[in-house]
Motif scaffolding. Structure first.
Motif, PDB file in Angstrom:
ATOM      1  N   LYS A 186      20.149  35.690  37.494  1.00 46.63           N
ATOM      2  CA  LYS A 186      21.766  35.594  36.651  1.00 46.63           C
ATOM      3  C   LYS A 186      21.489  37.683  35.320  1.00 46.63           C
ATOM      4  N   TYR A 187      22.446  37.712  34.586  1.00 47.19           N
ATOM      5  CA  TYR A 187      22.221  38.866  33.607  1.00 47.19           C
ATOM      6  C   TYR A 187      21.182  38.804  33.188  1.00 47.19           C
ATOM      7  N   GLY A 188      20.604  40.085  32.815  1.00 47.79           N
ATOM      8  CA  GLY A 188      19.168  40.090  32.181  1.00 47.79           C
ATOM      9  C   GLY A 188      18.436  39.093  32.749  1.00 47.79           C
ATOM     10  N   HIS A 189      18.177  38.524  33.783  1.00 46.50           N
ATOM     11  CA  HIS A 189      17.080  38.248  34.830  1.00 46.50           C
ATOM     12  C   HIS A 189      16.538  39.143  35.785  1.00 46.50           C
ATOM     13  N   ALA A 190      16.608  40.013  35.587  1.00 42.11           N
ATOM     14  CA  ALA A 190      15.734  41.284  36.654  1.00 42.11           C
ATOM     15  C   ALA A 190      15.333  42.367  36.029  1.00 42.11           C
ATOM     16  N   PRO A 191      14.492  42.378  35.118  1.00 44.63           N
ATOM     17  CA  PRO A 191      13.424  43.471  34.160  1.00 44.63           C
ATOM     18  C   PRO A 191      13.171  44.731  34.790  1.00 44.63           C
ATOM     19  N   GLY A 192      13.072  44.928  36.153  1.00 42.92           N
ATOM     20  CA  GLY A 192      12.537  45.997  36.836  1.00 42.92           C
ATOM     21  C   GLY A 192      13.274  46.093  38.023  1.00 42.92           C
ATOM     22  N   GLU A 193      12.641  47.366  38.296  1.00 47.84           N
ATOM     23  CA  GLU A 193      13.179  48.047  40.356  1.00 47.84           C
ATOM     24  C   GLU A 193      12.069  46.742  40.887  1.00 47.84           C
ATOM     25  N   ILE A 194      12.085  46.754  41.853  1.00 49.51           N
ATOM     26  CA  ILE A 194      11.259  46.196  43.116  1.00 49.51           C
ATOM     27  C   ILE A 194      11.804  46.405  44.091  1.00 49.51           C
ATOM     28  N   PRO A 195      10.445  47.506  44.364  1.00 51.57           N
ATOM     29  CA  PRO A 195      10.314  48.376  45.564  1.00 51.57           C
ATOM     30  C   PRO A 195      10.920  47.347  46.876  1.00 51.57           C
ATOM     31  N   GLY A 196      12.357  48.827  47.427  1.00 50.16           N
ATOM     32  CA  GLY A 196      12.781  47.874  48.837  1.00 50.16           C
ATOM     33  C   GLY A 196      13.501  46.871  48.632  1.00 50.16           C
ATOM     34  N   CYS A 197      13.931  46.442  47.070  1.00 53.11           N
ATOM     35  CA  CYS A 197      14.612  45.599  47.389  1.00 53.11           C
ATOM     36  C   CYS A 197      15.733  45.796  46.319  1.00 53.11           C
ATOM     37  N   ALA A 198      16.810  46.025  46.812  1.00 48.24           N
ATOM     38  CA  ALA A 198      18.488  45.319  45.629  1.00 48.24           C
ATOM     39  C   ALA A 198      18.329  44.403  44.781  1.00 48.24           C
ATOM     40  N   CYS A 199      18.708  44.678  43.530  1.00 52.02           N
ATOM     41  CA  CYS A 199      18.485  43.539  43.056  1.00 52.02           C
ATOM     42  C   CYS A 199      20.036  43.802  41.894  1.00 52.02           C
ATOM     43  N   TYR A 200      21.131  42.912  41.624  1.00 52.79           N
ATOM     44  CA  TYR A 200      21.813  42.394  41.559  1.00 52.79           C
ATOM     45  C   TYR A 200      21.920  41.031  40.805  1.00 52.79           C
ATOM     46  N   GLU A 201      22.564  41.432  39.376  1.00 53.51           N
ATOM     47  CA  GLU A 201      23.228  40.211  38.471  1.00 53.51           C
ATOM     48  C   GLU A 201      24.525  39.888  38.790  1.00 53.51           C
ATOM     49  N   GLY A 202      24.571  38.232  38.130  1.00 52.87           N
ATOM     50  CA  GLY A 202      26.097  38.186  38.278  1.00 52.87           C
ATOM     51  C   GLY A 202      25.709  36.985  37.330  1.00 52.87           C
ATOM     52  N   GLY A 203      26.964  35.918  36.872  1.00 53.28           N
ATOM     53  CA  GLY A 203      27.687  35.501  36.156  1.00 53.28           C
ATOM     54  C   GLY A 203      26.772  33.850  36.472  1.00 53.28           C
ATOM     55  N   HIS A 204      26.863  33.403  35.633  1.00 52.77           N
ATOM     56  CA  HIS A 204      26.313  32.248  35.363  1.00 52.77           C
ATOM     57  C   HIS A 204      26.505  31.109  34.129  1.00 52.77           C
ATOM     58  N   PRO A 205      26.818  30.013  34.255  1.00 54.00           N
ATOM     59  CA  PRO A 205      26.910  28.953  35.446  1.00 54.00           C
ATOM     60  C   PRO A 205      28.415  29.164  35.729  1.00 54.00           C
ATOM     61  N   VAL A 206      29.236  30.171  35.654  1.00 57.57           N
ATOM     62  CA  VAL A 206      30.704  30.266  36.273  1.00 57.57           C
ATOM     63  C   VAL A 206      30.322  31.302  37.376  1.00 57.57           C
ATOM     64  N   PRO A 207      30.707  31.886  38.661  1.00 58.91           N
ATOM     65  CA  PRO A 207      30.058  32.873  39.238  1.00 58.91           C
ATOM     66  C   PRO A 207      31.375  33.945  38.992  1.00 58.91           C
ATOM     67  N   ASP A 208      30.966  35.486  39.181  1.00 60.16           N
ATOM     68  CA  ASP A 208      31.987  36.005  39.146  1.00 60.16           C
ATOM     69  C   ASP A 208      32.242  37.351  40.338  1.00 60.16           C
ATOM     70  N   GLY A 209      32.757  38.513  40.292  1.00 59.22           N
ATOM     71  CA  GLY A 209      32.673  39.105  41.288  1.00 59.22           C
ATOM     72  C   GLY A 209      31.457  39.966  41.627  1.00 59.22           C
ATOM     73  N   ASN A 210      30.271  40.034  40.788  1.00 58.75           N
ATOM     74  CA  ASN A 210      29.000  40.158  40.607  1.00 58.75           C
ATOM     75  C   ASN A 210      27.868  39.579  41.329  1.00 58.75           C
ATOM     76  N   SER A 211      29.030  37.948  41.160  1.00 60.71           N
ATOM     77  CA  SER A 211      27.766  36.820  42.263  1.00 60.71           C
ATOM     78  C   SER A 211      28.038  37.337  43.830  1.00 60.71           C
ATOM     79  N   PHE A 212      29.824  37.501  43.539  1.00 62.86           N
ATOM     80  CA  PHE A 212      30.523  38.024  44.889  1.00 62.86           C
ATOM     81  C   PHE A 212      30.009  38.584  46.033  1.00 62.86           C
ATOM     82  N   ARG A 213      29.134  40.173  45.538  1.00 68.12           N
ATOM     83  CA  ARG A 213      28.852  40.878  45.989  1.00 68.12           C
ATOM     84  C   ARG A 213      27.633  41.229  46.116  1.00 68.12           C
ATOM     85  N   GLY A 214      26.614  40.528  45.540  1.00 67.95           N
ATOM     86  CA  GLY A 214      25.147  39.938  45.034  1.00 67.95           C
ATOM     87  C   GLY A 214      25.492  39.180  47.032  1.00 67.95           C
ATOM     88  N   THR A 215      25.658  38.829  46.614  1.00 66.67           N
ATOM     89  CA  THR A 215      26.140  37.625  47.639  1.00 66.67           C
ATOM     90  C   THR A 215      26.403  37.986  49.402  1.00 66.67           C
TER      91      THR A 215
END
Length: 410
Positions: A69-98
């Motif tokens: 969710k937006y605001g729930h990824a406080p930093g980078e995780i090495p080797g991982c791409a982090c996406y933040e998306g909409g909640h409780p309603v999905p949005d375009g960023n939810s779809f892109r991350g998935t």
């Protein structure tokens, strides 16, 4: 110590007790993966769980995708791409991350493994819709405003998705999926937590159609046709470990209350009703036990629902607390709070609400009627005027809600 400071201590200790880090590391310790290992994490606790997995497996993880969710990824995780998306309603960023997670697991071999970390909120955050995104958003909003519970909502959402109801695990095949699940659904039904992307679905088309009829959902012919298509009932490439639950949250809150001198009673860890009804019930508990000369704490865990009748701002925990304020009006030495363990309550920045025997009077002084505020579903703004909002920020976990009645009357 005041009741409010006691409440803050209970909140802090309870949330700390249900952090997923240790559980994720326990689940992964000693696991042997012969081939490539990729990591996919989805939900409100996805970042915290992914970081723990990375700490445990290190360079053994080839690549990873985190969708939270937006605001729930406080930093980078090495080797991982982090996406933040909409909640409780999905949005375009939810779809892109998935889609990034689907690209990650595409083309894996039988000896490869997908470490799949799942937590509550995944139903909105982990999504590839089988209908237009705007239509899925509309159906989600209909469900959210209807008073449907989480099982009913997810029974519908599974059938409108290319990744829910076991379909993500199918897309990972022939690779093996090692799934670690942080539960936010009462009773821990694996097929309902985040709509079960890696779990065979136990719900049926008939149930989905009954739910659509029960709540009068407005559905296009395409959506109705999808409700009639059955989801995967058998998966042979998944191993799952479930961790965390509202039971642990309640037990931790009760333990903290006991250390502060209260005699705690866990009333239930399966609370499931309208938020304002739960608030009224807890206020009745307070009135029954008020004035007995003992420090008492009554706890109820679970997840209530809100039926929208207005266009205000709030969440189920805020509505529960505001409803309780009516019932404890004028009682000294009583405080009731309710919060979501993830740190967000509905589409707000508050984790929940806190009220005492003077809250109703403070609102009356400001010309506010609790009855009208509840009718408008505007608990957030009312509680803000009565110093009744709880703010924790994103907590890194998500195991339902807990409501607590504190009584300290000499």
């Amino acid at each position: 110590m005041s009741l409010r400071s006691d409440a803050q201590i209970i909140i802090s200790r309870a949330i700390q007790a249900v952090q997923p880090d240790a559980a994720v590391k326990r689940a992964l310790r000693g696991q042997e993966f012969p081939g490539r290992v990729v990591l996919a994490a989805a939900g409100k606790a996805a970042w915290q769980m992914a970081r723990a997995a990375k700490d445990c497996l290190g360079e053994r993880i080839d690549a990873g995708v985190v969708v939270t969710k937006y605001g729930h990824a406080p930093g980078e995780i090495p080797g991982c791409a982090c996406y933040e998306g909409g909640h409780p309603v999905p949005d375009g960023n939810s779809f892109r991350g998935t889609q990034a997670a689907l690209d990650l697991v595409s083309g894996l071999a039988e000896e490869d493994a997908v470490v799949f970390l799942l937590s509550g909120g995944g139903s909105a955050l982990f999504e590839k819709p089988l209908i237009p995104g705007e239509e899925l958003q509309d159906i989600t909003n209909q469900l959210l405003s209807s008073g449907a519970d989480i099982v009913e909502m997810n029974t519908i959402r599974k059938r409108l998705s290319a990744v829910k109801g076991g379909r993500f695990a199918q897309l990972c095949a022939p690779a093996q999926v090692f799934s670690i699940v942080l539960s936010d659904v009462l009773g821990d039904p694996l097929d309902m937590i985040a709509s079960g992307p890696a779990c065979a679905d136990r719900s049926t088309c008939a149930q989905a159609q009954e739910i659509a009829e029960k709540y009068g959902l407005r559905l296009t012919p395409q959506a109705r046709a999808l409700l009639a298509q059955e989801t995967p009932k058998v998966l042979d490439n998944v191993e799952t470990q479930i961790t965390g639950s509202v039971r642990e949250l309640c037990a931790a809150a009760a333990g903290a209350a006991r250390e502060l001198g209260y005699e705690p009673f866990i009333l239930t860890d399966t609370l499931c009703c309208q938020a304002r009804e739960a608030g009224s019930f807890l206020a009745s508990i307070a009135r029954t036990h008020w004035g007995r000369g003992r420090k008492l704490a009554f706890l109820a865990g679970g997840e209530t629902v809100v039926k929208l009748t207005g266009a205000g701002k709030g969440g189920r925990n805020q509505e529960l607390a505001l409803s309780a304020a009516q019932g404890i009006d004028g009682l000294d030495g009583v405080l009731i709070f309710s919060l979501g363990s993830d740190g967000t309550d509905g589409p707000t920045d508050a984790a929940g609400g806190m009220v005492d025997g003077g809250t109703a009077a403070r609102l009356r002084e400001r010309g506010l009627s609790i009855h009208q505020v509840l009718a408008d579903n505007d608990a957030y703004h009312a509680l803000a005027q009565a110093d009744g909002l709880i703010f924790t920020g994103p907590t890194g976990t998500n195991v339902n809600d807990v409501a607590v009645v504190l009584i300290d009357v000499e």
